[in-house]
Write a protein that holds these residues in place. Structure first.
Motif, PDB file in Angstrom:
ATOM      1  N   ASP A  89     -16.169  -6.412 -15.179  1.00  0.00           N
ATOM      2  CA  ASP A  89     -15.152  -5.724 -14.386  1.00  0.00           C
ATOM      3  C   ASP A  89     -14.773  -4.469 -15.156  1.00  0.00           C
ATOM      4  O   ASP A  89     -13.911  -4.493 -16.038  1.00  0.00           O
ATOM      5  N   ALA A  90     -15.420  -3.338 -14.845  1.00  0.00           N
ATOM      6  CA  ALA A  90     -15.166  -2.128 -15.629  1.00  0.00           C
ATOM      7  C   ALA A  90     -15.559  -0.903 -14.829  1.00  0.00           C
ATOM      8  O   ALA A  90     -16.479  -0.943 -14.001  1.00  0.00           O
ATOM      9  N   ARG A  91     -14.861   0.185 -15.093  1.00  0.00           N
ATOM     10  CA  ARG A  91     -15.198   1.471 -14.490  1.00  0.00           C
ATOM     11  C   ARG A  91     -15.121   2.540 -15.568  1.00  0.00           C
ATOM     12  O   ARG A  91     -14.192   2.569 -16.375  1.00  0.00           O
ATOM     13  N   GLY A  92     -16.103   3.444 -15.557  1.00  0.00           N
ATOM     14  CA  GLY A  92     -16.092   4.529 -16.521  1.00  0.00           C
ATOM     15  C   GLY A  92     -17.450   5.183 -16.617  1.00  0.00           C
ATOM     16  O   GLY A  92     -18.225   5.190 -15.658  1.00  0.00           O
ATOM     17  N   ALA A  93     -17.758   5.734 -17.782  1.00  0.00           N
ATOM     18  CA  ALA A  93     -18.961   6.525 -17.988  1.00  0.00           C
ATOM     19  C   ALA A  93     -19.989   5.763 -18.798  1.00  0.00           C
ATOM     20  O   ALA A  93     -19.649   4.930 -19.646  1.00  0.00           O
ATOM     21  N   ALA A  94     -21.252   6.062 -18.539  1.00  0.00           N
ATOM     22  CA  ALA A  94     -22.358   5.451 -19.274  1.00  0.00           C
ATOM     23  C   ALA A  94     -23.507   6.436 -19.321  1.00  0.00           C
ATOM     24  O   ALA A  94     -23.536   7.431 -18.589  1.00  0.00           O
ATOM     25  N   GLY A  95     -24.470   6.148 -20.194  1.00  0.00           N
ATOM     26  CA  GLY A  95     -25.643   7.007 -20.311  1.00  0.00           C
ATOM     27  C   GLY A  95     -26.711   6.593 -19.320  1.00  0.00           C
ATOM     28  O   GLY A  95     -27.066   5.418 -19.231  1.00  0.00           O
ATOM     29  N   PRO A  96     -27.249   7.530 -18.537  1.00  0.00           N
ATOM     30  CA  PRO A  96     -28.277   7.180 -17.560  1.00  0.00           C
ATOM     31  C   PRO A  96     -29.513   6.585 -18.230  1.00  0.00           C
ATOM     32  O   PRO A  96     -29.997   7.092 -19.239  1.00  0.00           O
ATOM     33  N   GLY A  97     -29.975   5.480 -17.666  1.00  0.00           N
ATOM     34  CA  GLY A  97     -31.126   4.790 -18.241  1.00  0.00           C
ATOM     35  C   GLY A  97     -30.744   3.699 -19.207  1.00  0.00           C
ATOM     36  O   GLY A  97     -31.572   2.843 -19.538  1.00  0.00           O
ATOM     37  N   VAL A  98     -29.495   3.712 -19.676  1.00  0.00           N
ATOM     38  CA  VAL A  98     -28.971   2.647 -20.541  1.00  0.00           C
ATOM     39  C   VAL A  98     -27.603   2.207 -20.017  1.00  0.00           C
ATOM     40  O   VAL A  98     -26.746   1.787 -20.783  1.00  0.00           O
ATOM     41  N   ASN A  99     -27.419   2.313 -18.716  1.00  0.00           N
ATOM     42  CA  ASN A  99     -26.104   2.142 -18.107  1.00  0.00           C
ATOM     43  C   ASN A  99     -25.864   0.745 -17.549  1.00  0.00           C
ATOM     44  O   ASN A  99     -25.234   0.582 -16.510  1.00  0.00           O
ATOM     45  N   ALA A 100     -26.355  -0.275 -18.258  1.00  0.00           N
ATOM     46  CA  ALA A 100     -26.062  -1.649 -17.844  1.00  0.00           C
ATOM     47  C   ALA A 100     -24.571  -1.932 -17.948  1.00  0.00           C
ATOM     48  O   ALA A 100     -24.045  -2.766 -17.203  1.00  0.00           O
ATOM     49  N   TYR A 101     -23.898  -1.250 -18.866  1.00  0.00           N
ATOM     50  CA  TYR A 101     -22.467  -1.447 -19.066  1.00  0.00           C
ATOM     51  C   TYR A 101     -21.776  -0.087 -19.093  1.00  0.00           C
ATOM     52  O   TYR A 101     -22.390   0.940 -19.394  1.00  0.00           O
ATOM     53  N   VAL A 102     -20.492  -0.099 -18.808  1.00  0.00           N
ATOM     54  CA  VAL A 102     -19.659   1.078 -19.010  1.00  0.00           C
ATOM     55  C   VAL A 102     -19.497   1.284 -20.511  1.00  0.00           C
ATOM     56  O   VAL A 102     -19.081   0.375 -21.235  1.00  0.00           O
ATOM     57  N   PHE A 103     -19.836   2.458 -21.000  1.00  0.00           N
ATOM     58  CA  PHE A 103     -19.702   2.757 -22.427  1.00  0.00           C
ATOM     59  C   PHE A 103     -18.252   3.058 -22.794  1.00  0.00           C
ATOM     60  O   PHE A 103     -17.774   2.665 -23.855  1.00  0.00           O
ATOM     61  N   LEU A 104     -17.570   3.803 -21.938  1.00  0.00           N
ATOM     62  CA  LEU A 104     -16.190   4.164 -22.196  1.00  0.00           C
ATOM     63  C   LEU A 104     -15.490   4.318 -20.859  1.00  0.00           C
ATOM     64  O   LEU A 104     -15.985   4.987 -19.964  1.00  0.00           O
ATOM     65  N   GLY A 105     -14.369   3.631 -20.752  1.00  0.00           N
ATOM     66  CA  GLY A 105     -13.674   3.608 -19.478  1.00  0.00           C
ATOM     67  C   GLY A 105     -12.545   2.590 -19.517  1.00  0.00           C
ATOM     68  O   GLY A 105     -11.840   2.476 -20.520  1.00  0.00           O
ATOM     69  N   HIS A 106     -12.426   1.820 -18.443  1.00  0.00           N
ATOM     70  CA  HIS A 106     -11.337   0.849 -18.428  1.00  0.00           C
ATOM     71  C   HIS A 106     -11.764  -0.462 -17.808  1.00  0.00           C
ATOM     72  O   HIS A 106     -12.687  -0.534 -16.987  1.00  0.00           O
ATOM     73  N   GLY A 107     -11.090  -1.525 -18.241  1.00  0.00           N
ATOM     74  CA  GLY A 107     -11.219  -2.836 -17.636  1.00  0.00           C
ATOM     75  C   GLY A 107     -10.066  -3.056 -16.678  1.00  0.00           C
ATOM     76  O   GLY A 107      -9.497  -2.120 -16.125  1.00  0.00           O
TER      77      GLY A 107
END
Length: 960
Positions: free
Chosen positions: A470-488
């Motif tokens: 349960d998360a929203r934010g930014a991630a790196g394309p191609g390695v974006n299985a998870y939100v890298f930085l954002g919020h829960g």
């Protein structure tokens, strides 16, 4: 196991009509258009198949969201331009009309850029004008599209900004949806990054010099064979059990989602990025090892520090040559700033690390004078050239600092564009205010990373919901299985690059020949790692067909990057040892936990999650009632009594503690020893020193008495003085006001003015009056009256800014060169550049991060105090440098340098490249876009702030 102690109108403005196109790219753009027009027939004949019925239920807007989250990601979420969209964009340019972008390609830029004009009078009610709502889900009536690429996942996109909101009934569905949506938004960019990560950019994009240079740089930093990448995949379950298995399964589903989109794009021209036609390529199927390779690139760019032990040793050598051994070491320590007690830090508590003497003798392997040859960015090493046949590192960096050469050629090809992320400065920052000092009684945060300005952006936004996610934010394309930085659900987090020391150099004593070395009493061969890239011409790169062989050598410690001798002639190879090497994807476990609402339940569990991230990042955390900070990363426990600053013998007895070459593991700093804090009054990080006694990495010469984080901190301290409370608008303003300040005038002018005294020359009097007026007005580089994103305007205090830009390099020469001598002065520049604009440089925004600002501050304070004017530094230098210790001589040197600066014309400083016809600071400073796309976006006025930025104003904690 690793051993450890545990073009759309938004807001006030529209985008400019026709973006500027550099001459080097016009021919490529024309060919792109031709190919795009040829593809229109296929588009007209193609009938889209109806979307499958959605299977995964979509949660209502705001489900499991505490509220209070906003963010912005310029230029926009969408990075796809198909053939028809490219043709429409080019047609609008040809007609001189407002640029016609695909939906959501650039519609967040006005929000982002216009914040400059809201400061310093931003109100709480205005915040939504500059940051979009980042609540989970999509509001009723705001649904732009809904699709189900697989039966267990539904992807909803909102009308306002096109963010993918992904809902799945299975965890695998979340990952599949993230891969599919990531390919929708960033397929071409992620493909370019994939090939760069594998040191195959020239194969993908063409044989231009910059593409080949980027391949060499990556092959020297993280040269992995396919077997090496596969080893990482197989090792995660072995080392981490269930968590490692889950990380690999997640990555497999991500890859499946990417490939599902690629399969569709291969038969649907609407879904195919137009850039592929320009390269004469089609996207190839993604592999799990591609994900591992991409993480190695990320780790090498943003998550490491140190590794410059040989270069630092050469600086010491120059100082000892000029001053003698004892005085030279003292002078070198002045400028090394390993642990300056005056250095501004994020936390006040001391966390001792690398406290040993740089001159500790155990295993010390100092290079012999004039013996070192650096192996430039992966050039073929089968027969290394003798040192005399190539310029030294000092000579190359001296030329670079003078603008005479570039590390990566600026030839307009994809390599020179992507080089910005590797070579650019940092401007990531975050600011946290605890509930006790907040006007709302709850925590406040403004935070984000700075990764440059790319079209499409190197980060993408995603909103992920499913089992354990349960998360929203930014991630790196191609390695974006998870939100890298954002919020829960009821917390948020972000990062700045820590640049803390996780890379060391070992001197491998050669035996037999140049490719064998002594390790634990045996003469063992180096491992040869070879890659051959071939390329053919394409629409954007006409380099003739060719190929290139990349060769590096690997020892048990790492990659050989230099050769030389030690101990009066003993031949060695210098190898770079990085703690994350062979373990880059291990950090997936920590990021997975950050996305898991069942794991992060407070600041303590947040710290446990980020402790599983082995990259070096300063992690910030905020919830309604807490703020926290933790330094992530694997930091080696070095052999006792060895130097933390210089090369160490690689013969085995001085290895990192518990070093296991087979598993690529070692003892690392324990959990409690990492700089960290929970609930201080406030916290600020702008890539600065983490804590007292946590030593700066050997490549970090700028953590002295003056650093840019003090600009932000001073605003916060003022807002909280006298028991006052701070609101979110004030915290945003603290960040935004500092984003345009010139640290040289804000922090150094009072000292410089005293050192200059009261000159009789009217020219100096006039210059000082202009500098004083600029200082009194806040020292900003901005035009508050500008009304167009595409026009740089003219700065307020433009003449004073021009004076400072012309004076700064002359000031440093006058203050330090006579005392240091030419060779030591130049060698110091190889470790720390002057910073900010200087005559002859190409236009680029100043970041005011790495510069000689602290050197000037401490030297002048020491000298003035010795003459009864003010207080000396808390940790004074071993000598006063300006004027050789004479204040009158220093004053005369500074006055002379300022007079010289007054004869420098704006054209000499700024009239280069895109500013050849507009030679002024506002043009030179503009934030320019690196276009990894056939589309381009115009520059916008300078502001030194994070690329992706969140604001957080929470009022509640959700029940667990």
């Amino acid at each position: 196991m690793r051993v450890s102690g545990i073009g759309l109108c938004v807001g006030k403005r529209v985008l400019a009509p026709a973006p500027r196109v550099t001459p080097t790219r016009r021919a490529a753009a024309a060919l792109y258009v031709t190919l795009a027009l040829l593809a229109l027939l296929a588009l007209a004949l193609f009938a889209l198949a109806p979307a499958a019925d959605a299977q995964a239920p979509v949660q209502p807007y705001g489900t499991n969201d505490a509220g209070g989250f906003r963010n912005v990601l310029p230029a926009g979420e969408n990075g796809l331009d198909n053939a028809q969209q490219l043709a429409e964009f080019e047609a609008s340019k040809e007609k001189g009309e407002e640029a016609k972008y695909p939906p959501h390609f650039a519609n967040q830029l006005p929000l982002y850029a216009d914040l400059l004009y809201a400061s310093p009078t931003l109100t709480h009610e205005q915040i939504p004008d500059y940051y979009k709502d980042a609540t989970f889900g999509v509001k009723e009536g705001d649904v732009a599209s809904q699709e189900s690429p697989r039966s267990d996942v539904t992807i909803v996109r909102d009308k306002a900004f096109g963010v993918p909101h992904i809902y799945a009934t299975t965890r695998g569905g979340v990952m599949f949806g993230a891969g599919y949506a990531g390919a929708q938004d960033r397929l071409f960019l992620m493909d370019a990054i994939r090939h760069l990560a594998r040191a195959e950019l020239s194969y993908f994009a063409g044989g231009a010099a910059s593409n080949r240079a980027m391949d060499r740089a990556q092959w020297l930093a993280a040269p992995y064979t396919e077997a090496d990448l596969q080893w990482q995949i197989e090792n995660l379950p072995r080392e981490y059990g269930r968590a490692g298995t889950q990380a690999i399964e997640d990555a497999k589903e991500l890859v499946a989602g990417i490939n599902a989109y690629i399969d569709e794009a291969l038969v649907d021209p609407n879904k195919m990025p137009a850039e592929y036609a320009g390269l004469g390529k089609t996207p190839e199927a993604w592999k799990l090892t591609d994900v591992i390779a991409e993480t190695s690139l990320i780790s090498g760019l943003f998550g490491k520090g140190g590794g410059a032990e040989v270069r630092s040793a050469l600086v010491l050598e120059a100082f000892e040559k000029h001053f003698g051994r004892s005085a030279g070491r003292s002078a070198w320590k002045d400028f090394r700033e390993q642990d300056d007690p005056e250095a501004p830090t994020t936390v006040a508590k001391a966390f001792p690390y690398e406290t040993g003497s740089p001159f500790a003798r155990a295993g010390l392997a100092m290079p012999d004078p004039e013996s070192v040859t650096f192996l430039d960015d992966g050039e073929e090493l089968a027969a290394p050239a003798p040192a005399a046949a190539r310029p030294s590192y000092t000579e190359r960096r001296r030329a670079l600092s003078a603008g005479a050469m570039q590390a990566i050629p600026d030839d307009g090809a994809l390599g020179s564009l992507l080089a910005g992320a590797r070579l650019g400065g940092h401007a990531s920052n975050w600011e946290l205010v605890s509930p006790a000092h907040s006007a709302t009684g709850h925590s406040l945060a403004v935070m984000g990373p700075q990764i440059g300005y790319y079209t499409p952006e190197l980060l993408m936004e995603e909103d992920l919901h499913g089992p354990g996610i349960d998360a929203r934010g930014a991630a790196g394309p191609g390695v974006n299985a998870y939100v890298f930085l954002g919020h829960g659900r009821d917390y948020a987090w972000s990062i700045t690059s820590a640049e803390a020391d996780n890379v060391d150099t070992f001197a491998e004593i050669l035996c037999g020949d140049e490719f064998h070395y002594l390790y634990k009493g045996r003469c063992v061969p180096m491992e040869r790692l070879e890659r051959t890239n071939s390329w053919t011409p394409n629409a954007s790169d006409h380099t003739p067909p060719g190929s290139e062989r990349l060769v590096v050598y690997r020892t048990v410690h790492g990659i050989v990057y230099a050769r030389g001798t030690i101990n009066h002639g003993v031949p060695v190879a210098f190898a770079s040892a990085r703690t994350t090497y062979f373990h880059e994807y291990d950090s997936a476990i920590g990021f997975s936990e950050l996305n898991d609402p069942g794991f992060v339940t407070g600041p303590q569990s947040f710290e446990q999650a980020v402790a599983h991230v082995n990259y070096g990042f300063n992690f910030a955390y905020v919830s309604a009632n807490h703020v926290a900070y933790y330094l992530s990363g694997w930091y080696p426990q070095r052999a006792p009594k060895t130097s933390p600053a210089f090369p160490i013998l690689g013969t085995g007895e001085y290895d990192w503690q518990s070093f296991d070459p087979a598993q690529h593991t070692e003892s690392v700093l324990g959990f409690a020893a990492h700089p960290q804090a929970i609930d201080p009054a406030f916290l600020v990080s702008w890539n600065n020193k983490q804590a007292p006694r946590f030593a700066a990495a050997d490549d970090r010469y700028s953590w002295g008495s003056l650093y840019r984080m003090q600009l932000i901190r001073s605003f916060i301290e003022s807002d909280l003085s006298g028991g006052k409370k701070m609101g979110l608008a004030a915290l945003i303003t603290a960040m935004d006001e500092a984003a345009t300040q010139d640290i040289r005038i804000v922090a150094l002018w009072p000292l410089l003015k005293r050192a200059l005294g009261t000159p009789s020359d009217p020219r100096l009097q006039n210059a000082m009056a202009q500098l004083e007026a600029w200082y009194a007005d806040g020292g900003h580089r901005r035009d508050e009256t500008n009304t167009s994103i595409s026009s740089p305007g003219t700065y307020q205090h433009n003449e004073a800014i021009t004076i400072m830009d012309a004076w700064w390099p002359k000031l440093l020469e006058a203050e330090f060169r006579p005392a240091l001598g030419g060779e030591a002065f130049a060698s110091l520049q190889t470790m720390l550049g002057f910073g900010a604009p200087y005559p002859g440089a190409e236009p680029a925004p100043p970041d005011f991060a790495d510069g000689w600002y602290g050197y000037v501050s401490k030297d002048l304070r020491d000298l003035l105090a010795a003459n009864g004017e003010g207080s000396a530094a808390a940790a004074p230098y071993s000598r006063a440098y300006c004027g050789g210790g004479s204040l009158p001589a220093c004053t005369q040197a500074l006055r002379s340098s300022l007079l010289e600066a007054l004869s420098v014309t704006p054209a000499q400083i700024y009239g280069h490249g895109e500013c050849a016809g507009n030679a002024q600071a506002s043009c030179f400073d503009e934030n320019r876009w690196v276009s990894a796309s056939a589309l381009s976006v115009p520059p916008f006025p300078f502001q030194n702030r994070p690329t992706f930025q969140q604001t957080v104003e929470l009022t509640r904690t959700l029940p667990r």
